[in-house]
Design a protein around this motif. Structure first.
Motif, PDB file in Angstrom:
ATOM      1  N   LEU A   1       0.760  -1.270  -0.017  1.00  0.00           N
ATOM      2  CA  LEU A   1      -0.086  -0.065  -0.159  1.00  0.00           C
ATOM      3  C   LEU A   1       0.920   1.340   0.193  1.00  0.00           C
ATOM      4  O   LEU A   1       0.444   2.381  -0.428  1.00  0.00           O
ATOM      5  N   GLY A   2       2.060   1.256   0.746  1.00  0.00           N
ATOM      6  CA  GLY A   2       2.801   2.234   0.674  1.00  0.00           C
ATOM      7  C   GLY A   2       3.158   2.698   2.051  1.00  0.00           C
ATOM      8  O   GLY A   2       3.981   1.982   2.893  1.00  0.00           O
ATOM      9  N   VAL A   3       2.322   3.685   2.765  1.00  0.00           N
ATOM     10  CA  VAL A   3       2.550   4.225   4.113  1.00  0.00           C
ATOM     11  C   VAL A   3       1.233   3.907   4.643  1.00  0.00           C
ATOM     12  O   VAL A   3       0.151   4.361   4.328  1.00  0.00           O
ATOM     13  N   VAL A   4       1.311   3.203   5.887  1.00  0.00           N
ATOM     14  CA  VAL A   4       0.069   3.008   6.573  1.00  0.00           C
ATOM     15  C   VAL A   4       0.209   3.545   7.843  1.00  0.00           C
ATOM     16  O   VAL A   4       1.250   3.417   8.442  1.00  0.00           O
ATOM     17  N   GLY A   5      -0.854   4.239   8.159  1.00  0.00           N
ATOM     18  CA  GLY A   5      -0.882   4.824   9.568  1.00  0.00           C
ATOM     19  C   GLY A   5      -2.002   4.051  10.604  1.00  0.00           C
ATOM     20  O   GLY A   5      -3.122   3.323  10.075  1.00  0.00           O
ATOM     21  N   ILE A   6      -1.283   3.587  11.643  1.00  0.00           N
ATOM     22  CA  ILE A   6      -2.179   2.815  12.597  1.00  0.00           C
ATOM     23  C   ILE A   6      -2.353   3.697  13.760  1.00  0.00           C
ATOM     24  O   ILE A   6      -1.506   4.360  14.611  1.00  0.00           O
ATOM     25  N   ILE A   7      -3.701   3.932  14.237  1.00  0.00           N
ATOM     26  CA  ILE A   7      -3.900   4.812  15.161  1.00  0.00           C
ATOM     27  C   ILE A   7      -4.698   3.739  16.353  1.00  0.00           C
ATOM     28  O   ILE A   7      -5.793   3.132  15.912  1.00  0.00           O
ATOM     29  N   TYR A   8      -4.237   3.512  17.648  1.00  0.00           N
ATOM     30  CA  TYR A   8      -4.668   2.564  18.249  1.00  0.00           C
ATOM     31  C   TYR A   8      -4.770   3.347  19.932  1.00  0.00           C
ATOM     32  O   TYR A   8      -4.162   4.408  20.076  1.00  0.00           O
TER      33      TYR A   8
ATOM     34  N   ASP B   1      -0.932  13.250   1.268  1.00  0.00           N
ATOM     35  CA  ASP B   1       0.187  13.307   0.333  1.00  0.00           C
ATOM     36  C   ASP B   1       1.329  12.204   0.745  1.00  0.00           C
ATOM     37  O   ASP B   1       2.248  11.717   0.064  1.00  0.00           O
ATOM     38  N   TYR B   2       1.153  11.834   2.168  1.00  0.00           N
ATOM     39  CA  TYR B   2       2.257  10.959   2.728  1.00  0.00           C
ATOM     40  C   TYR B   2       1.630   9.813   3.152  1.00  0.00           C
ATOM     41  O   TYR B   2       2.529   8.693   3.375  1.00  0.00           O
ATOM     42  N   ILE B   3       0.349   9.478   3.457  1.00  0.00           N
ATOM     43  CA  ILE B   3      -0.139   8.482   3.991  1.00  0.00           C
ATOM     44  C   ILE B   3      -1.263   7.645   2.955  1.00  0.00           C
ATOM     45  O   ILE B   3      -1.910   8.578   2.388  1.00  0.00           O
ATOM     46  N   ASP B   4      -0.968   6.418   2.863  1.00  0.00           N
ATOM     47  CA  ASP B   4      -1.791   5.888   1.747  1.00  0.00           C
ATOM     48  C   ASP B   4      -3.178   5.263   2.399  1.00  0.00           C
ATOM     49  O   ASP B   4      -4.086   5.351   1.626  1.00  0.00           O
ATOM     50  N   VAL B   5      -3.293   4.798   3.658  1.00  0.00           N
ATOM     51  CA  VAL B   5      -4.363   4.359   4.345  1.00  0.00           C
ATOM     52  C   VAL B   5      -4.118   4.520   5.886  1.00  0.00           C
ATOM     53  O   VAL B   5      -3.123   4.477   6.400  1.00  0.00           O
ATOM     54  N   ILE B   6      -5.376   4.676   6.370  1.00  0.00           N
ATOM     55  CA  ILE B   6      -5.114   4.649   7.996  1.00  0.00           C
ATOM     56  C   ILE B   6      -6.092   3.455   8.338  1.00  0.00           C
ATOM     57  O   ILE B   6      -7.371   3.436   8.090  1.00  0.00           O
ATOM     58  N   ILE B   7      -5.615   2.851   9.580  1.00  0.00           N
ATOM     59  CA  ILE B   7      -6.258   1.950  10.065  1.00  0.00           C
ATOM     60  C   ILE B   7      -6.194   2.207  11.549  1.00  0.00           C
ATOM     61  O   ILE B   7      -5.465   2.012  12.422  1.00  0.00           O
ATOM     62  N   PRO B   8      -7.599   2.502  11.991  1.00  0.00           N
ATOM     63  CA  PRO B   8      -7.836   2.532  13.542  1.00  0.00           C
ATOM     64  C   PRO B   8      -8.048   1.323  14.186  1.00  0.00           C
ATOM     65  O   PRO B   8      -8.854   0.374  13.662  1.00  0.00           O
ATOM     66  N   ARG B   9      -7.509   1.042  15.139  1.00  0.00           N
ATOM     67  CA  ARG B   9      -7.544  -0.158  16.045  1.00  0.00           C
ATOM     68  C   ARG B   9      -8.234   0.526  17.488  1.00  0.00           C
ATOM     69  O   ARG B   9      -7.099   0.751  18.256  1.00  0.00           O
ATOM     70  N   GLY B  10      -9.316  -0.020  17.908  1.00  0.00           N
ATOM     71  CA  GLY B  10      -9.531   0.286  19.398  1.00  0.00           C
ATOM     72  C   GLY B  10     -11.208   0.501  19.267  1.00  0.00           C
ATOM     73  O   GLY B  10     -11.949  -0.196  18.661  1.00  0.00           O
ATOM     74  N   GLY B  11     -11.747   0.992  20.296  1.00  0.00           N
ATOM     75  CA  GLY B  11     -13.105   1.194  20.626  1.00  0.00           C
ATOM     76  C   GLY B  11     -13.979   2.052  19.349  1.00  0.00           C
ATOM     77  O   GLY B  11     -13.293   2.706  18.650  1.00  0.00           O
TER      78      GLY B  11
ATOM     79  N   VAL C   1     -16.769  -2.847  15.056  1.00  0.00           N
ATOM     80  CA  VAL C   1     -18.074  -2.746  15.709  1.00  0.00           C
ATOM     81  C   VAL C   1     -18.735  -4.129  15.438  1.00  0.00           C
ATOM     82  O   VAL C   1     -19.209  -4.399  14.405  1.00  0.00           O
ATOM     83  N   GLY C   2     -19.057  -4.977  16.259  1.00  0.00           N
ATOM     84  CA  GLY C   2     -19.824  -6.258  16.176  1.00  0.00           C
ATOM     85  C   GLY C   2     -21.183  -6.283  16.967  1.00  0.00           C
ATOM     86  O   GLY C   2     -21.005  -6.833  18.293  1.00  0.00           O
ATOM     87  N   ASN C   3     -22.257  -6.203  16.397  1.00  0.00           N
ATOM     88  CA  ASN C   3     -23.540  -6.476  17.047  1.00  0.00           C
ATOM     89  C   ASN C   3     -24.001  -7.697  16.546  1.00  0.00           C
ATOM     90  O   ASN C   3     -24.590  -7.733  15.598  1.00  0.00           O
ATOM     91  N   CYS C   4     -23.592  -8.889  16.942  1.00  0.00           N
ATOM     92  CA  CYS C   4     -23.548 -10.164  16.334  1.00  0.00           C
ATOM     93  C   CYS C   4     -24.749 -10.932  16.856  1.00  0.00           C
ATOM     94  O   CYS C   4     -24.839 -11.028  18.107  1.00  0.00           O
ATOM     95  N   HIS C   5     -25.428 -11.531  15.891  1.00  0.00           N
ATOM     96  CA  HIS C   5     -26.688 -12.237  16.176  1.00  0.00           C
ATOM     97  C   HIS C   5     -26.399 -13.880  15.981  1.00  0.00           C
ATOM     98  O   HIS C   5     -25.748 -14.135  15.108  1.00  0.00           O
ATOM     99  N   VAL C   6     -27.122 -14.638  16.883  1.00  0.00           N
ATOM    100  CA  VAL C   6     -27.172 -16.132  16.520  1.00  0.00           C
ATOM    101  C   VAL C   6     -28.786 -16.164  16.454  1.00  0.00           C
ATOM    102  O   VAL C   6     -29.486 -15.909  17.416  1.00  0.00           O
ATOM    103  N   PHE C   7     -29.363 -16.925  15.636  1.00  0.00           N
ATOM    104  CA  PHE C   7     -30.743 -17.070  14.981  1.00  0.00           C
ATOM    105  C   PHE C   7     -30.915 -18.615  15.146  1.00  0.00           C
ATOM    106  O   PHE C   7     -30.509 -19.614  14.529  1.00  0.00           O
TER     107      PHE C   7
ATOM    108  N   LEU D   1     -12.994   6.063  19.101  1.00  0.00           N
ATOM    109  CA  LEU D   1     -11.748   6.164  18.394  1.00  0.00           C
ATOM    110  C   LEU D   1     -11.982   6.091  17.014  1.00  0.00           C
ATOM    111  O   LEU D   1     -11.565   6.793  15.888  1.00  0.00           O
ATOM    112  N   ILE D   2     -12.617   4.932  16.347  1.00  0.00           N
ATOM    113  CA  ILE D   2     -12.840   4.558  15.257  1.00  0.00           C
ATOM    114  C   ILE D   2     -13.743   5.612  14.482  1.00  0.00           C
ATOM    115  O   ILE D   2     -13.731   6.359  13.373  1.00  0.00           O
ATOM    116  N   GLN D   3     -14.879   6.145  15.175  1.00  0.00           N
ATOM    117  CA  GLN D   3     -15.719   7.160  14.606  1.00  0.00           C
ATOM    118  C   GLN D   3     -14.815   8.603  14.467  1.00  0.00           C
ATOM    119  O   GLN D   3     -15.082   9.238  13.356  1.00  0.00           O
ATOM    120  N   THR D   4     -14.151   8.752  15.449  1.00  0.00           N
ATOM    121  CA  THR D   4     -13.291   9.973  15.160  1.00  0.00           C
ATOM    122  C   THR D   4     -12.482   9.856  14.061  1.00  0.00           C
ATOM    123  O   THR D   4     -12.197  10.851  13.207  1.00  0.00           O
TER     124      THR D   4
END
Lengths: 416, 416
Positions: free
Chosen positions: B115-122, B195-205, B225-231, B208-211
């Motif tokens: 990808l190039g430059v990956v930003g990780i915010i955690y 110009d410097y970052i190709d993608v940002i991946i937030p890891r956290g609650g 975010v996972g509101n997971c169901h079992v039927f 953080l992700i919404q910001t």
């Protein structure tokens, strides 16, 4: 305004739920019915278009813009043919790209599913309305169209015709939606509707694309800007080089895969440039070169730093003589928009180094940059050319209008 | 602050150019050296970590957060093992996924590139520093790390150790970068460095992700975010159902693939719910149910609308009895965050309908939602679980840290 945009986006979201698992047969029937209906309603569409063209001329639109806006019988027929062609393409939805079994017996498959709701923001080109709707529909997506206000009457007429035909053939209502308000704020509003829109694809000039990238919270696929280079190496076949340079610059200068900047190895500059630049001049191209270029072709205008950074989209070219291979790579690294880059060389090792070391959506050895195009690549059609790295890069066909879903077949497995 | 962030981002961009075509051997040697160096410097890292833990305790961090922040010898060893494992995974870069020849003789290949430059915010989890750096490096990316300020001393110590080892083994300087300022504005600034970052991946609650999603102009991969169901369908094997529900809810309730909401077909509610909910209660789960749930298990607390929309990430579950299959699908469509959804049934047609009609990153038949994970899926490691549709959906491994480049082999082709 906001109420209209939200209402349409909600309708699109609801439609997307049903579209996702419609059979290919139904989608193809709808596309063919849409094509047929365009032809049958040509008169109505041309009438609406005449309003737009009249208004555009009154408001002083340039001749080029008026030409893009103008529809006639042949252009409507082209749009219809485009839909029939999309119907003939394979459906990416449902393809299981891979499937494997885990040690615990879980069988996991990666399958293609539609993106959901695709927003298309474009300029005053009524043909995009049909192209985008057809491609999105075939890939199982609902589409939310926002075209340039100058084409609003044409777009309304076209959308009514194709949406009605699609629904008649069993598409859910809301599969094809046009934002009818010409309020500019509608675009900004649309760009933040993360709950209803899965991806936005801007199609148009650099300023439209930047507006979308800067303001969207919905994921965007950036398309289009191409400051493309051809590097004529010292080991180039100079005849091939000249043919490719002329083609890449002149065959259609107003598009993103056209050549904008020519780099020539100093060892062949004196032999190559006078002839090649003369040919460009004869073809009507304004040449702007570095000092060494002007040493061998005195009539050439001087090039500025800005020229090297420019996507002219016009019969203008910047030229630079470089000391060697590495300077060419450095120049391309500095000025390239990472769209399409080409080397002309007969030297194997240099060709492969260029391929490996130049970072762009498409990197060419001994061919014109003009081939960066979904049709030319064999994808059948394209929704645009991505210049970002996320999701898709280069020409985007139907597959790029889908995402994946993992399907997991279990037999009571739990995690230890 | 801005100067530091830009300087690091520029260094990352320069490093990415060289990283893109480094051999797998060099990358693997660097990863192993980084692992080794972590072990050798365990004492220094634990010393720095003690500062953070002390400061955190003083500032009243919760026990859970302090536990995430805390390092010990075993945890440092785990981080080192993680790097060695990443070294053992196949390198996605350079894979030619497909290659074809066009009628004009152009040979076009689609190849994987970084990808190039990956930003990780955690957040304040020092292990993410190592995980993310290792995965990004292996996929040929430079990484720009921004961890929670509570872990700043730990992150500085770790980054110094691994970056130094990587450079010693031939990685370019700037391959691994930590934003060292704890100024909150640094995140917002980083989010706009297109110009410097190709993608940002937030890891956290979720916040953080919404910001990140709300403020970034750099492309983002939304995770988590996972509101997971079992039927539990009327045709379910109720023993399997109970085992899966217990596992999906209780095995690790604080993660995004844990079960949050249980749907039960009314035909089996009276038989299934009293026993299953009792088992959940015994496991320490608070149960919140609809009226029909409370009819068969009087001790259950009432569930609100909000409960059905909640990702509890805790030992709490919402339960609803549905009239039938379609109501289950509608409920899931309405409340699901499209992460992981499961049906328990022995009926073939219903199993397949669920698979086709439920839109989520992972859809399960008769298995626990807890399997949505890069390791469990067999990817070897994961950088996060994408809940958006663009680029990657579901667990992201090394391949999802790459993009594609078209390589075109010509022989003088021009476009007619």
């Amino acid at each position: 305004m906001e109420r209209q945009v939200i209402a349409k986006a909600k309708k699109a979201r609801e439609a997307a739920r049903k579209l996702a698992y419609l059979s290919t047969d139904i989608k193809n029937d709808a596309l063919l019915a849409m094509a047929d209906s365009l032809l049958k309603n040509t008169y109505n569409i041309l009438e609406a278009n005449a309003l737009d063209v009249h208004e555009g001329a009154k408001n002083g639109l340039s001749q080029a813009l008026l030409d893009r806006l103008l529809l006639n019988q042949a252009r409507v027929a082209d749009m219809a043919n485009g839909l029939a062609m999309v119907a003939s393409l394979p459906d990416p939805v449902g393809e299981v790209e891979s499937m494997w079994t885990r040690p615990n017996g879980l069988r996991i498959g990666r399958t293609r599913v539609p993106l959901g709701v695709v927003g298309i923001i474009y300029e005053a080109r009524p043909n995009v309305t049909v192209d985008a709707a057809g491609l999105c529909l075939k890939a199982g997506n609902a589409v939310l169209l926002r075209g340039g206000s100058e084409a609003i009457n044409s777009n309304k007429a076209i959308t009514n015709v194709i949406a009605e035909a699609a629904i008649r053939e069993g598409m859910p209502e809301g599969a094809i939606n046009l934002i009818e308000t010409t309020d500019r704020e509608a675009v900004n509003f649309m760009l933040k509707l993360n709950d209803y829109i899965d991806v936005i694809i801007p199609r148009g000039g650099a300023s439209l694309i930047q507006t979308v990238v800067q303001n969207a919270t919905v994921p965007v696929i950036e398309t289009g800007v191409g400051n493309c280079h051809v590097f004529v190496d010292r080991y180039a076949d100079l005849e091939k080089a000249q043919r490719i340079v002329l083609n890449a610059k002149c065959q259609r200068p107003g598009v993103c895969n056209a050549l904008e900047s020519l780099l020539v190895h100093q060892a062949v500059a004196a032999e190559f440039l006078p002839v090649a630049l003369e040919a460009l001049k004869t073809a009507g191209v304004e040449v702007r070169g570095c000092e060494r270029t002007r040493d061998v072709a005195g009539w050439v205008n001087p090039a500025s730093e800005e020229d090297y950074a420019s996507e002219f989209l016009d019969l203008i070219i910047s030229v630079k003589v470089v000391d060697g291979f590495d300077e060419a790579l450095d120049h391309i690294y500095r000025y390239s928009t990472r769209h399409s880059e080409a080397i002309i060389t007969e030297n194997y090792t240099r060709a492969i180094r260029f391929l490996n070391e130049v970072d762009a959506a498409a990197v060419y050895i001994n061919a014109s940059t003009r081939f960066t195009d979904g049709g030319q690549f064999g994808f059948g059609a394209e929704i645009g050319i991505s210049t970002q790295k996320l999701h898709a890069r280069g020409p985007m066909g139907l597959k790029e209008l889908t995402t994946n879903k993992y399907i997991v077949f279990g037999d009571g497995q739990i995690r230890e």
